[in-house]
Write a protein that holds these residues in place. Structure first.
Motif, PDB file in Angstrom:
ATOM      1  N   THR A  78      43.873 -47.505  50.467  1.00  0.00           N
ATOM      2  CA  THR A  78      44.171 -46.737  49.253  1.00  0.00           C
ATOM      3  C   THR A  78      44.355 -47.641  48.031  1.00  0.00           C
ATOM      4  O   THR A  78      44.277 -47.169  46.902  1.00  0.00           O
ATOM      5  N   LYS A  79      44.575 -48.915  48.242  1.00  0.00           N
ATOM      6  CA  LYS A  79      44.779 -49.851  47.127  1.00  0.00           C
ATOM      7  C   LYS A  79      43.461 -50.497  46.666  1.00  0.00           C
ATOM      8  O   LYS A  79      43.444 -51.300  45.757  1.00  0.00           O
ATOM      9  N   MET A  80      42.379 -50.127  47.335  1.00  0.00           N
ATOM     10  CA  MET A  80      41.076 -50.728  47.004  1.00  0.00           C
ATOM     11  C   MET A  80      40.259 -49.774  46.140  1.00  0.00           C
ATOM     12  O   MET A  80      40.407 -48.567  46.226  1.00  0.00           O
ATOM     13  N   THR A  81      39.369 -50.348  45.344  1.00  0.00           N
ATOM     14  CA  THR A  81      38.480 -49.550  44.507  1.00  0.00           C
ATOM     15  C   THR A  81      37.329 -49.048  45.381  1.00  0.00           C
ATOM     16  O   THR A  81      36.643 -49.840  46.024  1.00  0.00           O
ATOM     17  N   ASN A  82      37.140 -47.740  45.393  1.00  0.00           N
ATOM     18  CA  ASN A  82      36.076 -47.154  46.214  1.00  0.00           C
ATOM     19  C   ASN A  82      34.733 -47.382  45.520  1.00  0.00           C
ATOM     20  O   ASN A  82      34.446 -46.807  44.488  1.00  0.00           O
ATOM     21  N   ASN A  83      33.924 -48.245  46.139  1.00  0.00           N
ATOM     22  CA  ASN A  83      32.593 -48.503  45.605  1.00  0.00           C
ATOM     23  C   ASN A  83      31.515 -47.843  46.470  1.00  0.00           C
ATOM     24  O   ASN A  83      30.343 -48.169  46.362  1.00  0.00           O
ATOM     25  N   GLY A  84      31.955 -46.909  47.332  1.00  0.00           N
ATOM     26  CA  GLY A  84      31.005 -46.188  48.173  1.00  0.00           C
ATOM     27  C   GLY A  84      30.585 -46.944  49.419  1.00  0.00           C
ATOM     28  O   GLY A  84      29.757 -46.469  50.185  1.00  0.00           O
ATOM     29  N   LYS A  85      31.157 -48.129  49.638  1.00  0.00           N
ATOM     30  CA  LYS A  85      30.785 -48.947  50.786  1.00  0.00           C
ATOM     31  C   LYS A  85      31.698 -48.638  51.967  1.00  0.00           C
ATOM     32  O   LYS A  85      32.897 -48.433  51.804  1.00  0.00           O
ATOM     33  N   VAL A  86      31.120 -48.586  53.166  1.00  0.00           N
ATOM     34  CA  VAL A  86      31.888 -48.339  54.381  1.00  0.00           C
ATOM     35  C   VAL A  86      32.557 -49.644  54.807  1.00  0.00           C
ATOM     36  O   VAL A  86      31.878 -50.621  55.117  1.00  0.00           O
TER      37      VAL A  86
END
Length: 158
Positions: A78-86
């Motif tokens: 949840t602390k990471m930026t979602n860049n669409g990568k699994v």
């Protein structure tokens, strides 16, 4: 030294199990051993042997959990930026290209995996096939029933 990747929820669950083993199970088993001892002859005392076996199992599990927690690598997705990568910890919706069936999996550590809850180990064939891919990618995963093509429809960091 092996590091154990784990989600925040997985680490919390292990800590709760450790707490239960130390503060509930250990005293209960100790009391059961004392009660069984009071019954006399230990050679023929099934309750005593069963309680000692429970004690051995509980102490082994306590040591195992403590070792894992001392080498844990907690990954808070949840602390990471979602860049669409699994990545480890991601929740992924995949659609079977042939049937249109959609499945949702969260990629978690070995101890957290529970297929009934949609949590798959990062070492599983499905997770290995998805890791590093991105939303919109099509992947071919080898399953027990053969190769299956999936499209990654959504990647969530929740």
């Amino acid at each position: 030294m092996q590091r154990y990747p784990m989600t925040v929820a997985g680490a919390d669950a292990l800590r709760a199990e450790l707490d239960r083993l130390k503060n509930v199970e250990r005293p209960r088993i100790t009391a059961a051993i004392a009660e069984a001892r009071a019954h006399g002859d230990l050679k023929e005392n099934a309750e005593y042997h069963a309680a000692r076996e429970q004690q051995s199992f509980a102490e082994g599990r306590i040591k195992e959990i403590e070792a894992k927690l001392s080498n844990v690598q907690i990954i808070d997705i949840t602390k990471m930026t979602n860049n669409g990568k699994v990545i480890f910890g991601a929740t992924v919706d995949i659609e079977n290209v042939e049937t249109g069936e959609v499945k949702t999996y969260q990629i978690v550590g070995e101890d957290e995996a529970d297929i009934k809850l949609g949590k798959i180990s990062s070492g599983s064939p499905i997770a290995r096939g998805l890791m590093g891919k991105e939303e919109g990618d099509t992947v071919t995963i080898t399953t027990p029933s053969g190769k299956v093509e999936y499209e990654i429809s959504e990647v969530r960091y929740i």
